[in-house]
Each structure stands twice: as structure tokens, then as C-alpha cells.
Design a protein around this motif. Sequence first.
Motif, mmCIF file in Angstrom:
data_model
loop_
_atom_site.group_PDB
_atom_site.id
_atom_site.type_symbol
_atom_site.label_atom_id
_atom_site.label_comp_id
_atom_site.label_asym_id
_atom_site.label_seq_id
_atom_site.Cartn_x
_atom_site.Cartn_y
_atom_site.Cartn_z
ATOM 1 N N GLY A 255 0.821 -1.202 0.000
ATOM 2 C CA GLY A 255 0.000 0.000 0.000
ATOM 3 C C GLY A 255 0.852 1.248 0.000
ATOM 4 N N ALA A 256 1.939 1.240 0.782
ATOM 5 C CA ALA A 256 2.861 2.389 0.783
ATOM 6 C C ALA A 256 3.499 2.572 -0.586
ATOM 7 N N LEU B 283 1.106 1.806 8.454
ATOM 8 C CA LEU B 283 0.216 0.883 7.761
ATOM 9 C C LEU B 283 0.401 -0.550 8.244
ATOM 10 N N HIS B 284 -0.690 -1.140 8.733
ATOM 11 C CA HIS B 284 -0.658 -2.473 9.338
ATOM 12 C C HIS B 284 -1.820 -3.333 8.841
ATOM 13 N N GLU C 76 -5.220 -1.041 -1.933
ATOM 14 C CA GLU C 76 -5.877 0.223 -2.264
ATOM 15 C C GLU C 76 -6.386 0.924 -1.007
ATOM 16 N N ALA C 77 -6.913 0.161 -0.056
ATOM 17 C CA ALA C 77 -7.380 0.767 1.198
ATOM 18 C C ALA C 77 -6.250 1.486 1.917
ATOM 19 N N VAL D 56 -3.724 6.768 3.257
ATOM 20 C CA VAL D 56 -2.636 7.754 3.223
ATOM 21 C C VAL D 56 -3.129 9.052 2.607
ATOM 22 N N ARG D 57 -3.816 8.965 1.490
ATOM 23 C CA ARG D 57 -4.311 10.177 0.824
ATOM 24 C C ARG D 57 -5.273 10.935 1.732
ATOM 25 N N ALA D 58 -6.179 10.239 2.375
ATOM 26 C CA ALA D 58 -7.143 10.898 3.255
ATOM 27 C C ALA D 58 -6.437 11.573 4.417
#
Length: 304
Positions: free
Chosen positions: A96-97, A171-172, A288-289, A294-296
Motif C-alpha cells: 500500500g505504501a 500501515l498495518h 488500495e485501502a 494515506v491520501r485521506a
Amino acid sequence: MQPLPYPIGTPGVPWGASEISAWLARQQRQRSYADEVMSIIDRLRDRFDVIQYGQLDYPPDTYPLYALRSRDGREDRPVALITGGVHGYETSGVHGALRFADRHAAEYAGRVDLVIVPCVSPWGYERIHRWNPRAVDPNRAFRPGSPAPESAALMALVAPFADRVRVHIDLHETTDTDESEFRPALAARDGRAFAPGSIPDGFYLVDDTESPQPGFQEAVIREVSRVTHIAPADDRGELIGSPMVAPGVIRYALRSLGLCAGMTNAVYRTTTEVYPDSPRTTPDQCNEAQAVAVRAALDYALEH
């Protein structure tokens, strides 16, 4: 039904060197950090400053540690710290990162300096494990004199700009193996009885008990809910033994527990938790989540 004793150690007795050695002998490489992570970092070198901030020496293996940094960084600009793979087995945290770096980082150019550390624990990534080879959990070791080289290296990287970090998102994942392997191993290592629990079905966040930011957490949950489902509370109104304070949000004392998300004084900080074993999601949705989270987080921090 009483759970079976963990296969290493004596119930009620904390592990010593022989038990850690026996546990380590069971760990086998199952995937490649070089092929699955470093190769993607290499493809991003034309867009980021790629910094080797340390190296893990776990004979016979060595693992270079990498961070991606904005090329146009300025000392008068806030920093956004994005970390993944503190627990190496939590796959979507790593990927995700990297997905955020590849697909979305350019949207924030000139507004915030990005520091993206996609895989804090590459030994754990390869062996799909929570700990490092010393049976130490890096995500309980973000403190002075850390017993985890992974944590110490990341703290040293961040120290020069720690006061500029405005947002940190770590992120986990929470997986079924948390309950079948990692929590039983933790209890055995520490000489405690294992108390079975439950795994939340869905995405959730861990806010900071000592400095909560409910609006920030709510904004992240709202955006992620468009991608995957948010974990409901259990029958006691809890997630993994902690009260749910808002939909999909619990709180921990991040700093006193030595958690990665508590390593700076960032105003906005959170730990994401994705549930990749749910029949209601896919590996791509999990990645994607994480990227959406991150974007949010960045959007909220920049707006406020």
C-alpha cells in the motif's frame, strides 16, 4: 476448549536463549524482499530521492533499509511520514505504501515533504512474521535504547526532521494468524497463559489515547469505506479488546507502548489495520485501502 500449549518453551516460564533459538530454527524464507520490494523501489528512483538509511545484519543475510523522499524538499515545509512493514508479514502495509508512492505522491508535490518507508522489517517480510530474528516485536520497540535494530534505524532516520512531521500514518494488518500463531507465541515467550480473542472483520484505525484526533480518524475511515468495509465492534463494543470510540476507531497510548505511530510529535497520527483474510475483500482492495488511507490522512492534515 483449552488451547494447546505453544510447541516451544515451558508453560508459565519466559523464554531464554535456547527457546529463542528453537523458535528461530522454525522460521523459513517464504518470499523475496529483493524481488518484491527493492525492485519496486528501484523503479521509483527517477521520481524520488532513494535513501539507504541503514542495514540489518542477520547472518547469513543482510538487508538494506530504504526510504523514499520528495526531491523538492524544503526545511520550511511540513513532513508527512508514511511507514509500512513494521510487522513484516503485514503485506498490504508494504505494498500500500509503494502503491501510494507510485500512483499518488505526485499530487502532493510542493505542499508537503514526503518520507515513505515501505518496509521497516524486511527479515519479517521474507519470513511472513511479526517479530525480528531475536523474537522482538519492532512495533513495541520505538523507544530510546531500542532492542530492535529495525526500530532504532527508523528513529535515527527521522530524528533530524522529527519536529517537522505533521502527519504520520503507519500501515498495518490484523490477520487470522495473529490469533493462531503470533498471540500464542507472544504468550509463550513471556511466560503467560494464552487467552483466545477475536479478529475484527474489516478495516479499522488506532488513534492516540494521549492526543486523540477524532476528526482526523473519521476522515480516514470515511474515505476508506468507499474501498473496503469497516470493522464492526464485537458483542462487547470492542475491537481486539479495546473500546470502539467511533466507527472503526480504537485508541492506544502510542508512545508509552513503543508503537511506531508514537515516535514523533506529529499532530495527526494513526495506525491502519486491514483484515486481508476476510471473504469480503481481496489483496488488491487491501493495498488500495492503505493507499486511500494515506491520501485521506494527508488531505485532512493539509486542510487543517
